[in-house]
Design a protein around this motif. Structure first.
Motif, mmCIF file in Angstrom:
data_model
loop_
_atom_site.group_PDB
_atom_site.id
_atom_site.type_symbol
_atom_site.label_atom_id
_atom_site.label_comp_id
_atom_site.label_asym_id
_atom_site.label_seq_id
_atom_site.Cartn_x
_atom_site.Cartn_y
_atom_site.Cartn_z
ATOM 1 N N LYS A 1 0.825 -1.214 0.000
ATOM 2 C CA LYS A 1 0.000 0.000 0.000
ATOM 3 C C LYS A 1 0.858 1.263 0.000
ATOM 4 O O LYS A 1 0.679 2.150 -0.846
ATOM 5 C CB LYS A 1 -0.919 0.008 1.237
ATOM 6 N N SER A 2 1.797 1.323 0.951
ATOM 7 C CA SER A 2 2.626 2.521 1.042
ATOM 8 C C SER A 2 3.442 2.714 -0.227
ATOM 9 O O SER A 2 3.607 3.826 -0.716
ATOM 10 C CB SER A 2 3.570 2.432 2.241
ATOM 11 N N THR A 3 3.932 1.613 -0.758
ATOM 12 C CA THR A 3 4.729 1.703 -1.974
ATOM 13 C C THR A 3 3.901 2.308 -3.109
ATOM 14 O O THR A 3 4.354 3.195 -3.823
ATOM 15 C CB THR A 3 5.237 0.302 -2.374
ATOM 16 N N LEU A 4 2.668 1.826 -3.247
ATOM 17 C CA LEU A 4 1.801 2.328 -4.309
ATOM 18 C C LEU A 4 1.573 3.832 -4.146
ATOM 19 O O LEU A 4 1.618 4.603 -5.106
ATOM 20 C CB LEU A 4 0.463 1.575 -4.265
ATOM 21 N N ASP B 1 14.691 -0.340 7.347
ATOM 22 C CA ASP B 1 14.049 0.596 6.456
ATOM 23 C C ASP B 1 13.226 -0.078 5.359
ATOM 24 O O ASP B 1 12.224 0.453 4.898
ATOM 25 C CB ASP B 1 15.169 1.389 5.781
ATOM 26 N N ALA B 2 13.664 -1.242 4.928
ATOM 27 C CA ALA B 2 13.025 -1.907 3.795
ATOM 28 C C ALA B 2 11.770 -2.668 4.217
ATOM 29 O O ALA B 2 11.049 -3.175 3.379
ATOM 30 C CB ALA B 2 14.011 -2.860 3.124
ATOM 31 N N LEU B 3 11.512 -2.739 5.523
ATOM 32 C CA LEU B 3 10.305 -3.423 5.975
ATOM 33 C C LEU B 3 9.106 -2.481 5.915
ATOM 34 O O LEU B 3 9.256 -1.283 6.131
ATOM 35 C CB LEU B 3 10.494 -3.875 7.429
ATOM 36 N N SER B 4 7.926 -3.027 5.672
ATOM 37 C CA SER B 4 6.731 -2.190 5.726
ATOM 38 C C SER B 4 6.485 -1.821 7.187
ATOM 39 O O SER B 4 6.993 -2.469 8.099
ATOM 40 C CB SER B 4 5.537 -2.938 5.152
ATOM 41 N N GLY B 5 5.709 -0.743 7.385
ATOM 42 C CA GLY B 5 5.518 -0.213 8.733
ATOM 43 C C GLY B 5 5.036 -1.267 9.724
ATOM 44 O O GLY B 5 5.555 -1.391 10.834
HETATM 45 N N1 LIG Z 1 12.883 0.738 0.275
HETATM 46 C C1 LIG Z 1 12.585 -0.560 0.222
HETATM 47 N N2 LIG Z 1 13.548 -1.473 -0.055
HETATM 48 C C2 LIG Z 1 13.257 -2.781 -0.113
HETATM 49 N N3 LIG Z 1 12.040 -3.293 0.073
HETATM 50 C C3 LIG Z 1 11.037 -2.447 0.356
HETATM 51 C C4 LIG Z 1 11.253 -1.043 0.445
HETATM 52 N N4 LIG Z 1 10.090 -0.447 0.732
HETATM 53 C C5 LIG Z 1 9.178 -1.431 0.824
HETATM 54 N N5 LIG Z 1 9.742 -2.645 0.597
HETATM 55 C C6 LIG Z 1 9.044 -3.944 0.598
HETATM 56 O O1 LIG Z 1 7.918 -3.834 -0.231
HETATM 57 C C7 LIG Z 1 6.803 -4.524 0.327
HETATM 58 C C8 LIG Z 1 5.635 -3.594 0.438
HETATM 59 O O2 LIG Z 1 5.884 -2.611 1.431
HETATM 60 P P1 LIG Z 1 4.866 -1.446 1.786
HETATM 61 O O3 LIG Z 1 5.573 -0.535 2.729
HETATM 62 O O4 LIG Z 1 4.302 -0.863 0.546
HETATM 63 O O5 LIG Z 1 3.727 -2.244 2.576
HETATM 64 P P2 LIG Z 1 2.371 -1.697 3.220
HETATM 65 O O6 LIG Z 1 1.267 -2.307 2.475
HETATM 66 O O7 LIG Z 1 2.398 -0.228 3.329
HETATM 67 O O8 LIG Z 1 2.426 -2.388 4.664
HETATM 68 P P3 LIG Z 1 2.079 -1.796 6.136
HETATM 69 O O9 LIG Z 1 0.627 -1.985 6.333
HETATM 70 O O10 LIG Z 1 2.842 -2.708 7.061
HETATM 71 O O11 LIG Z 1 2.543 -0.406 6.204
HETATM 72 C C9 LIG Z 1 7.288 -5.070 1.666
HETATM 73 O O12 LIG Z 1 7.590 -6.441 1.489
HETATM 74 C C10 LIG Z 1 8.536 -4.308 1.975
HETATM 75 O O13 LIG Z 1 9.447 -5.114 2.668
#
Ligand SMILES: Nc1ncnc2c1ncn2[C@@H]1O[C@H](COP(=O)(O)OP(=O)(O)OP(=O)(O)O)[C@@H](O)[C@H]1O
Ligand SMILES: [Mg+2]
Lengths: 502, 374
Positions: A41-44, A398-402
């Motif tokens: 989600k955050s990535t999008l 940092d690379a983990l989602s929140g």
């Molecule tokens: N900068 C980054 N480098 C490597 N991997 C990343 C990076 N940012 C996000 N990811 C990976 O991309 C995937 C999606 O992450 P994202 O932050 O978009 O999740 P999210 O849906 O927002 O989750 P949450 O509800 O926990 O915030 C995760 O597997 C995360 O580990």
């Protein structure tokens, strides 16, 4: 259509964060995005905001194809974003933070007077209650959240992205925020927001898009046609958890005894005022209160991170004179409210983050030496037991989602059999499935005698998990509430001091 | 394993890129000032790889290495120790005075001098650390001021009425000559370099580099230090006493700085005179940047700077201004900063491409994270 994202794919080392995602958002609507932790989600949203470039796919705003090189391109077409983690400069004031990057000029100098006026206007119009001259580092998470929102409004965004804006807000504040959002939408603005609180999503969103493992499961669901249970099933394929603590495990042995604790702000005002309480082994003591009523200061005083007067005893031993490290060694676990500021080394790998806060204890160290093998092995365990979704333990935090960062922290702080766990918003930002898992872990530890000081904005969590419940208002514990009989509504009004007769 | 190798090569790519870039800039400067870049460079290489020059290069590098290591310890904690310069000069002078005043058997004499130098360096740096911890004074400002004060103290003490004596057969003055027992024997490492030996201190330098790496990566103390450097607020919450860490890391940085003057003092001049090398602390900052605060990187950077310094001596004879080397060193440091950023971006893109290739080759339909729980 305000926003059309089509065929978006984004890869990170070891992970495909988004794969062929489609998201269409109508102008003048509130669109919610749901999905489990790490769904993408955050990535999008970062892609829509120009912070990340998609590997594939197209973005169209108001019907025109766009390609963003940086957030300033996105801001230029009227997109604003409030991030899941704060992006504020700690040592600057609210005014400076809001103005930063969009300096209003008057001749050569920055027009601070004009900016202050405008901030006041916006703050009053939307009931944000933000003081332009406060220092960010003095603000709690709730206030910082409001500053972030104000920043976006200040820049005149027409499409507003909110990544978990309500994670630390109590229900009244959430209602207020949503009233404001509806006001914005009536004026023709578009809101996209992310939340793990499904009731909230259903009440405020017009349409919902569910993402799972990087792809759209279902796009643009009409929020009137689903209920929370169906939504949860779409997201994680499991049922809605309830934070019910069944039989009581409270004992009569004291685990944490706090007496006459007072914390003063820099101007001498008491922000925690003569607070006393006792938590027994096997007991969860919940503290309910609107953000900013002294919870953060109380926690930091107990952790020894902030000067205070009064006494603190841990399992019968006075720890008042011990520093933070000694207190931690004596058996206090700590889940901080701001995970980026106090809980993680973002650039360090996960296994080093396992060591943080537990540097002096096994399995992380042996005497003066760091035990790499031990720390790594235990990190693997936490990743497994707490279902931290990650490609490995060598990736940076940092690379983990929140939500996955949060799971790692909770897992870490539950390690080593703590006597007391100080948990500020322990399930902040985690999805419904993971929330249930964390509750289970807490309950199991509680049955083994763990005492928990629980601070949360999630009233269901507070009521469901707590054996004892106290209300904090302006730094004082003003009421005891019976969690067995109280309703979220009556607790909510107690928190604002409605029953106090002030 | 091959992924590791690739990542190693990429890590090396940045400094190499920087050096190449610096070479281009220098060539342009040379061409503009009417000297052939190729000829100049081949002159330097020819001369630089003669055994004698190699010995000299290693000797300069040994000194630079200590200076950069001292800077790097503080850097890792986000402390900017600009005061290495004052620390090593004060340390070397006092240690030289002590060394000249006592008579002790061989190794003990050397040890005493080295310990005095480290203590003086540590104490001088500790002032800045304590000022920061108790009064919040920026270490940048205090160490700059301490450099000035050190210069003053050295000038005051280095007087024939106080610690200095007239050096026989010249109008230079210096501390009393350290007797033979206090000399660090040189090593005949490079065959054919004749009387030009390599400083025995090169071994100490290598040991110091290893100790640095072990301290930072393998000990609790090193973890606390790096944690504080990465996020002070998280370090505090984890129980690190940041004020104490500030003082301790400044003390360590200063102690290493105390070693900077030792190779020269105990291996060549045996006395601290008016002609003792100055400004090494600033070279140390440049090399620490070049080497990314990593001992191996610093060693390479120190050797490179040593090579440029020593091989440039041939230029003057051929009427090419050897300041060209200073320009080159400056450009290298600047381009390193740029090159690291370029390589970092490239790495990211390459990594993502690799992942997508592997995923499409694998043909597993699910976009689930690799290796994560399903
Ligand atoms: N900068 C980054 N480098 C490597 N991997 C990343 C990076 N940012 C996000 N990811 C990976 O991309 C995937 C999606 O992450 P994202 O932050 O978009 O999740 P999210 O849906 O927002 O989750 P949450 O509800 O926990 O915030 C995760 O597997 C995360 O580990
Ligand atoms: Mg997120």
């Amino acid at each position: 259509m305000a926003v059309e994202l089509d065929g978006i794919t984004k890869r990170f080392p070891g992970v495909v964060a988004n794969r062929d995602i489609h998201l269409h958002v109508r102008r003048g609507s509130v669109h919610a995005i749901c999905g489990e932790n790490g769904a993408g989600k955050s990535t999008l949203m970062k892609i829509l905001y120009g912070m990340q470039r998609p590997d594939e796919g197209t973005i169209a705003v108001n019907g025109t194809k766009v390609s963003f090189g940086s957030p300033s391109d996105a801001i230029a077409v009227g997109i604003g974003m409030v991030h899941q983690h704060f992006m504020l400069a700690d040592n600057l004031t609210v005014l400076e933070n809001v103005v930063l990057g969009s300096e209003p000029r008057k001749g050569l100098s920055i027009d601070f007077a004009g900016a202050r006026r405008k901030i006041k206007e916006i703050s009053d119009a939307y009931g944000l209650g933000v003081d332009p001259d406060a220092l960010i580092e003095d603000l709690g998470v709730g206030d910082r959240q409001r500053v972030e929102i104000l920043k976006v409004l200040y820049r005149g965004a027409r499409i507003i992205i909110l990544d978990e804006p309500t994670a630390v807000l109590v229900p009244q504040e959430v209602d207020e925020l949503f009233d404001n959002l509806r006001g914005l939408v009536r004026e023709g603005l578009t809101v996209i927001f992310i939340s793990h609180k499904l009731d909230e999503v259903l009440s405020v969103a017009d349409e919902i898009t569910v993402i799972r493992r990087g792809t759209t499961v279902q796009a643009g669901i009409d929020s009137k046609t689903v209920n929370a249970r169906q939504l949860a099933e779409l997201m994680v394929g499991s049922e809605l958890p309830s934070p019910e603590t069944r039989e009581s495990t409270v004992t009569d042995q004291q685990a944490l005894a706090v007496r006459d604790l007072t914390v003063r702000s820099s101007d001498g005002r008491p922000v925690v005022d003569n607070v006393s309480f006792t938590i027994h082994k096997g007991e969860v003591l919940g503290i309910a209160g609107v953000e900013g009523n002294g919870q953060a200061e109380l926690v930091e005083a107990i952790m020894g991170m902030r000067p205070s007067t009064g006494t603190i005893a841990l399992a019968g031993t006075d720890v008042t004179s011990l520093d933070t490290r000694r207190r931690r060694e004596a058996g206090i676990g700590y889940v901080p409210e701001d995970r980026h500021r106090h809980g993680l080394l973002l650039e360090a790998p996960l296994w080093e983050n396992r060591i943080l806060g537990h540097q002096t204890r096994r399995p992380n160290s042996k005497g003066p030496w760091i035990d790499r093998a031990g720390a790594r092995r235990d990190t693997e365990r936490i990743v497994r037991e707490y279902d931290v979704r990650t490609p490995g333990i060598d990736v940076a935090a940092d690379a983990l989602s929140g939500g996955n960062q949060q799971k790692l922290i909770v897992g870490r702080e539950m390690s080593g059999e703590p006597v007391v766990l100080i948990a500020s918003h322990p399930t902040r930002g985690v999805d419904v499935g993971a929330q249930a898992a964390i509750w289970d872990h807490l309950r199991a530890a509680r049955a083994q005698g763990l005492a928990v000081l629980l601070i949360s904005a999630d009233l269901d969590e507070l009521i469901g998990m707590s054996d004892t419940l106290k209300v904090i208002l302006r730094g004082r514990l003003v009421a005891d509430v019976d969690p067995a009989t109280v309703t979220p509504e009556s607790l909510g009004s107690a928190m604002t001091g409605a029953g106090e007769g002030a | 394993m091959s992924a590791r190798l690739r990542s190693l090569l990429l890590t090396l790519a940045a400094p190499v890129l920087a050096v190449v870039f610096a070479a281009i800039i220098t060539s342009i400067v040379l061409s503009v000032s009417g000297h052939g870049p190729i000829e100049t460079l081949s002159l330097m290489v020819d001369y630089g790889f003669q055994p004698r020059t190699i010995s000299l290069t290693i000797n300069s590098a040994t000194t630079y290495f200590f200076a950069a290591l001292a800077v790097a310890v503080a850097f890792r904690m986000n402390l900017f120790n600009i005061g290495v310069d004052g620390q090593y000069r004060l340390a070397a002078m006092l240690a030289a005075a002590v060394g000249g005043a006592v008579a002790l058997p061989g190794p003990l004499h050397v040890l005493l001098i080295v310990v005095v130098a480290m203590l003086v360096g540590a104490a001088w740096a500790a002032i800045a650390g304590i000022l920061k911890a108790t009064r919040g004074v920026s270490e940048v400002i205090s160490t700059i001021m301490l450099n000035f004060i050190a210069t003053g103290i050295v000038a005051y003490l280095l007087n024939t009425d106080r610690l200095a004596v007239q050096v026989a057969g010249s109008n230079n003055i210096g501390t009393k000559h350290i007797p033979e027992s206090g000399h660090m024997p040189g090593l005949s490492l490079i065959p054919g370099s004749g009387t030009q030996q390599v400083f025995g201190f090169v071994i100490i330098a290598i040991l110091a580099g290893i100790a640095f790496q072990v301290l930072l990566n393998r000990t609790r103390f090193g973890f606390d230090l790096r944690a504080t450097g990465q996020s002070e607020s998280a370090a505090i919450a984890s129980g690190v006493n940041v004020k104490r860490m500030v003082v301790i890391s400044m003390v360590i940085s200063g102690a290493v700085a105390g070693l900077v003057g030792m190779p020269q003092l105990l291996g060549a001049s045996y006395s601290y005179g008016l002609d003792f090398p100055t400004g090494l602390g600033f070279t140390g900052i440049a090399i620490a940047l070049l080497g990314r605060n990593h001992p191996v990187g610093i060693a390479i950077g120190a050797l490179l700077f040593g090579f440029l310094d020593n091989s440039s001596n041939i230029l003057q004879i051929n009427e090419i201004p050897n300041e060209i080397v200073v320009i080159m060193q400056g450009v290298i440091v600047l381009s390193v900063v740029v090159a690291y950023e370029l390589v970092r971006r490239y790495k990211l893109v390459a990594e993502q491409r690799r992942v997508s290739r592997e995923l499409s080759a694998g043909g597993t339909g699910g976009p689930a994270p690799e290796g994560a729980a399903a």
